[in-house]
Write a protein that holds these residues in place. Structure first.
Motif, PDB file in Angstrom:
ATOM      1  N   ARG A   1     -10.023   6.734   0.552  1.00 40.39           N
ATOM      2  CA  ARG A   1      -9.327   5.999  -0.510  1.00 40.39           C
ATOM      3  C   ARG A   1      -9.521   4.502  -0.336  1.00 40.39           C
ATOM      4  O   ARG A   1      -9.680   3.755  -1.313  1.00 40.39           O
ATOM      5  N   SER A   2      -9.490   4.041   0.906  1.00 42.77           N
ATOM      6  CA  SER A   2      -9.742   2.632   1.201  1.00 42.77           C
ATOM      7  C   SER A   2     -10.271   2.530   2.616  1.00 42.77           C
ATOM      8  O   SER A   2     -10.108   3.438   3.440  1.00 42.77           O
TER       9      SER A   2
ATOM     10  N   ASP B   1       0.819  -1.205   0.000  1.00 43.59           N
ATOM     11  CA  ASP B   1       0.000   0.000   0.000  1.00 43.59           C
ATOM     12  C   ASP B   1       0.859   1.263   0.000  1.00 43.59           C
ATOM     13  O   ASP B   1       1.672   1.482   0.891  1.00 43.59           O
ATOM     14  N   SER B   2       0.673   2.114  -1.021  1.00 41.74           N
ATOM     15  CA  SER B   2       1.365   3.407  -1.121  1.00 41.74           C
ATOM     16  C   SER B   2       2.880   3.266  -1.054  1.00 41.74           C
ATOM     17  O   SER B   2       3.574   4.146  -0.523  1.00 41.74           O
TER      18      SER B   2
ATOM     19  N   LYS C   1      -7.507  10.077   1.206  1.00 45.97           N
ATOM     20  CA  LYS C   1      -6.990  10.060  -0.166  1.00 45.97           C
ATOM     21  C   LYS C   1      -5.623  10.727  -0.274  1.00 45.97           C
ATOM     22  O   LYS C   1      -4.870  10.457  -1.209  1.00 45.97           O
ATOM     23  N   THR C   2      -5.289  11.620   0.637  1.00 49.29           N
ATOM     24  CA  THR C   2      -3.962  12.247   0.686  1.00 49.29           C
ATOM     25  C   THR C   2      -3.467  12.219   2.121  1.00 49.29           C
ATOM     26  O   THR C   2      -4.257  12.197   3.064  1.00 49.29           O
TER      27      THR C   2
END
Length: 308
Positions: A291-292, A62-63, A180-181
């Motif tokens: 986002r999740s 993730d990311s 999301k950020t």
């Protein structure tokens, strides 16, 4: 191939949630005085350290692109610190990080990786460091790193590195809405200072959250819910106003309570039981506010070696 077949060691390390985060005045060393109750939850990063001829860092999951793959990486700093402590001539190692914990999400993902690096490097190089030695090294890496080593539930004071284990009879079911950020922790603390200065607020030392500690000891989730608190939440909401919508959506979906986790921007929702958490997560997933969305439970143990 197993990391153990390559002469490696792997550690699994949990994310954290701050059930209470009281932020006092700015100290002379640039940190704030804290009174916080940490809870480790079942969302894990894994850090594998193998022998190598030079330092290499790989990040998966993730990311992953948001995590530095250079010596500024906290897991790499942890491995180099262990090498220095053990008086090794070099800190050459291959470090692989498998991420589930949100990046810049207020859940101590970087600190977890540092704790994993400490434990895995200690095993790889047969340092057999004691828990006290690991906690001492962890405090040098960051305020949340000692708790990532310890896990469970603990009261943190100082800048969060001084830990006292807390009796917790609650089985806590959580829903995590990943924003999301991300948010930078120093930015959130600066915004808190700005908001306080704007109000000419006199900031007292943070108090001990005794009512919350009593609810944990009694195993009373219903009593615990309204006691969740985060002094950094107004600053996180100021920097990301859309988080208000996320918090509202979670409570409307049936969560007992919701707060911003740590410095944010992840929002965490306490639910009555695992079934309620699944229901809240399903509704949040369809709302478009994150986002999740993940579910987790706690408390869980801190950094642990994964054995074959």
């Amino acid at each position: 191939m197993s990391p153990f077949a390559l002469g490696g060691a792997r550690a699994r390390v949990p994310a954290k949630i701050n059930l209470h985060l009281g932020v006092g005045p700015l100290r002379d060393d640039g940190y704030h005085e804290l009174s916080t109750v940490f809870c480790a939850i079942s969302l894990f990063d894994e850090v594998t350290v193998r022998s190598a001829d030079h330092l290499r860092i790989t990040v998966n999951g993730d990311s992953a692109r948001q995590v530095p793959a250079d010596p500024t990486n906290l897991a790499a700093q942890a491995v180099m610190l262990v090498a220095e402590y053990l008086e090794r001539q070099d800190a050459n190692a291959e470090i692989e990080i498998d991420k589930q914990i949100p990046v810049a999400g207020g859940m101590a993902g970087g600190s977890a990786d540092a704790a994993g690096g400490l434990l895995a490097a200690s095993r790889l190089w047969r340092g057999d460091l004691s828990r006290d030695e690991l906690l001492s090294l962890a405090a040098a890496l960051g305020s949340d790193v000692p708790f990532s080593v310890l896990g469970g539930t603990a009261l943190g004071t100082g800048r969060g590195e001084k830990l006292l284990p807390v009796l917790n009879r609650c089985e806590l079911s959580w829903v995590i809405a990943v924003a999301k950020t991300g948010l930078s922790t120093p930015d959130v603390y600066r915004e808190l200072d700005r908001l306080r200065a704007e109000r000419d607020e006199i900031v007292p030392p943070p108090g001990r959250p005794d009512a919350l500690l009593r609810a944990l000891a009694a195993g009373d989730v219903t009593a615990l819910a309204p006691l969740l608190h985060n002094d950094l939440q107004p600053a996180a909401l100021s920097l990301q106003p859309m988080l208000r919508r996320t918090l509202r959506a979670g409570t409307e979906a049936g969560a007992l309570a919701g707060i911003v986790s740590g410095s944010g921007p992840s929002c965490v929702f306490l639910c009555a039981d695992p079934d309620a958490a699944v229901s809240v997560a399903a509704e949040l997933s369809g709302s478009g506010v994150a986002r999740s969305v993940k579910t987790a439970f706690g408390p869980v143990a801190g950094a642990r070696l994964v054995t074959p």
